[in-house]
Design an enzyme around this catalytic site. Sequence first.
Site, PDB file in Angstrom:
ATOM      1  N   GLU A 272      -5.957  -4.161  10.833  1.00 32.94           N
ATOM      2  CA  GLU A 272      -4.885  -3.183  10.967  1.00 32.94           C
ATOM      3  C   GLU A 272      -5.104  -2.369  12.238  1.00 32.94           C
ATOM      4  OE1 GLU A 272      -2.780  -2.193   7.097  1.00 32.94           O
ATOM      5  OE2 GLU A 272      -4.508  -0.902   7.163  1.00 32.94           O
TER       6      GLU A 272
ATOM      7  N   GLY B 101       2.406   2.494  10.695  1.00 31.26           N
ATOM      8  CA  GLY B 101       3.442   3.511  10.518  1.00 31.26           C
ATOM      9  C   GLY B 101       4.175   3.873  11.800  1.00 31.26           C
TER      10      GLY B 101
ATOM     11  N   ASN C 248       0.857  -1.183   0.000  1.00 26.34           N
ATOM     12  CA  ASN C 248       0.000   0.000   0.000  1.00 26.34           C
ATOM     13  C   ASN C 248       0.896   1.236   0.000  1.00 26.34           C
ATOM     14  OD1 ASN C 248      -1.902   1.978   0.404  1.00 26.34           O
ATOM     15  ND2 ASN C 248      -2.365   1.423   2.532  1.00 26.34           N
TER      16      ASN C 248
ATOM     17  N   HIS D  63      -9.697   2.087   4.841  1.00 25.17           N
ATOM     18  CA  HIS D  63      -8.418   2.225   5.547  1.00 25.17           C
ATOM     19  C   HIS D  63      -8.604   3.236   6.691  1.00 25.17           C
ATOM     20  CE1 HIS D  63      -4.258   3.148   6.467  1.00 25.17           C
ATOM     21  NE2 HIS D  63      -3.943   2.017   5.865  1.00 25.17           N
TER      22      HIS D  63
ATOM     23  N   GLU E 270      -6.841   5.531   7.750  1.00 31.63           N
ATOM     24  CA  GLU E 270      -6.502   6.927   7.427  1.00 31.63           C
ATOM     25  C   GLU E 270      -7.708   7.626   6.797  1.00 31.63           C
ATOM     26  OE1 GLU E 270      -2.950   5.945   5.293  1.00 31.63           O
ATOM     27  OE2 GLU E 270      -1.995   5.430   7.197  1.00 31.63           O
TER      28      GLU E 270
ATOM     29  N   LYS F 126      -0.034   4.237  -0.371  1.00 35.38           N
ATOM     30  CA  LYS F 126      -0.753   5.423   0.120  1.00 35.38           C
ATOM     31  C   LYS F 126      -0.536   6.576  -0.873  1.00 35.38           C
ATOM     32  CE  LYS F 126      -0.246   3.469   4.650  1.00 35.38           C
ATOM     33  NZ  LYS F 126      -0.157   3.648   6.078  1.00 35.38           N
TER      34      LYS F 126
ATOM     35  N   SER G 113       3.119  -1.962  10.424  1.00 33.64           N
ATOM     36  CA  SER G 113       4.568  -2.085  10.654  1.00 33.64           C
ATOM     37  C   SER G 113       5.130  -3.465  10.300  1.00 33.64           C
ATOM     38  CB  SER G 113       4.912  -1.692  12.100  1.00 33.64           C
ATOM     39  OG  SER G 113       4.564  -0.341  12.348  1.00 33.64           O
TER      40      SER G 113
HETATM   41  P1  PGA Z   1       2.661   0.462   7.634  1.00 37.12           P
HETATM   42  O1  PGA Z   1       1.219   0.748   6.973  1.00 37.12           O
HETATM   43  O2  PGA Z   1       3.154  -0.843   7.071  1.00 37.12           O
HETATM   44  O3  PGA Z   1       3.507   1.622   7.215  1.00 37.12           O
HETATM   45  O4  PGA Z   1       2.460   0.381   9.108  1.00 37.12           O
HETATM   46  C1  PGA Z   1       0.284  -0.289   6.813  1.00 37.12           C
HETATM   47  C2  PGA Z   1      -1.013   0.267   6.263  1.00 37.12           C
HETATM   48  O5  PGA Z   1      -1.448   1.334   6.678  1.00 37.12           O
HETATM   49  O6  PGA Z   1      -1.653  -0.372   5.402  1.00 37.12           O
END
Ligand code: PGA
Length: 255
Positions: free
Chosen positions: A169, A175, A8, A94, A96, A10, A215
């Site tokens: 998630e 992140g 992903n 997601h 976000e 983003k 992560s």
């Molecule tokens: P990350 O993001 O691997 O940077 O933690 C995962 C995601 O938001 O899909």
Amino acid sequence: MSKLIIANWKMTYGPIKAGAWIRAFRRERLPKDLEIAVAVPHISLPAAKASLGRASVPVLAAQNVSWMDEGAFTGEISASMLVELGATMCIVGHSERRLMLGETDEMIAKKVIALQKANIQPVICVGETDAQKKKGKTEASKVVRQQVQAVISGVIWDKKQIQPVFAYEPIWAIGSGKACPPQDAKDMHALIRDTLRKKLGDVVADRVQIVYGGSVDPRNVADYLSTTHIDGVLVGSASLDPRVFGMLCRAASTA
Ligand code: PGA
């Protein structure tokens, strides 16, 4: 069932860099026993597709979709447009988008239906916030169970239709470099599976893929994939460098 590894990006990589990423990733030694997808910004899908040429790996995914078919919805992109762009998978809900843009369970449920109609595989993200986690396991479980229940009913759970994937998630793990311990992720995956079982029965629930995100990197990916109920991973930061993502795929394959 092959393990599913989804990158992903983003809001990273416009068309120029997206094309370069795909070409570089194609030079990586990729295991054959995995299903690999990359979720790119809408604008970069054509360049990613052009760089892929006839290659079928990675599969192209989008990161969002409108639940509407067509019309006066400024800035939105429909599922049929995603089909034209070559996407066969799409992330929905997601965190976000839930947190920053106010996406609700109801909107997400409608997006899942629109994708299924267009034969695009939805990847439905669920997960608790840090504050919900701090309230205890019961609260976190309640949040995730509700998010799953909210999307189940509109979906056609017939094998002939493309089936949604769930991505657990935990928001505090995204992140942050603080990945969720695989045993804790396993408990939440089991809860998601159980929620599906109660509504849909064992046969249907058992074929739904549930992936973990938050992560994940080349060092910890095997720990997740060797854990029961974890059918794949959704990878943000560690997917931005094609060589690191290639390394992650190889580590995933030995799991
Ligand atoms: P990350 O993001 O691997 O940077 O933690 C995962 C995601 O938001 O899909």
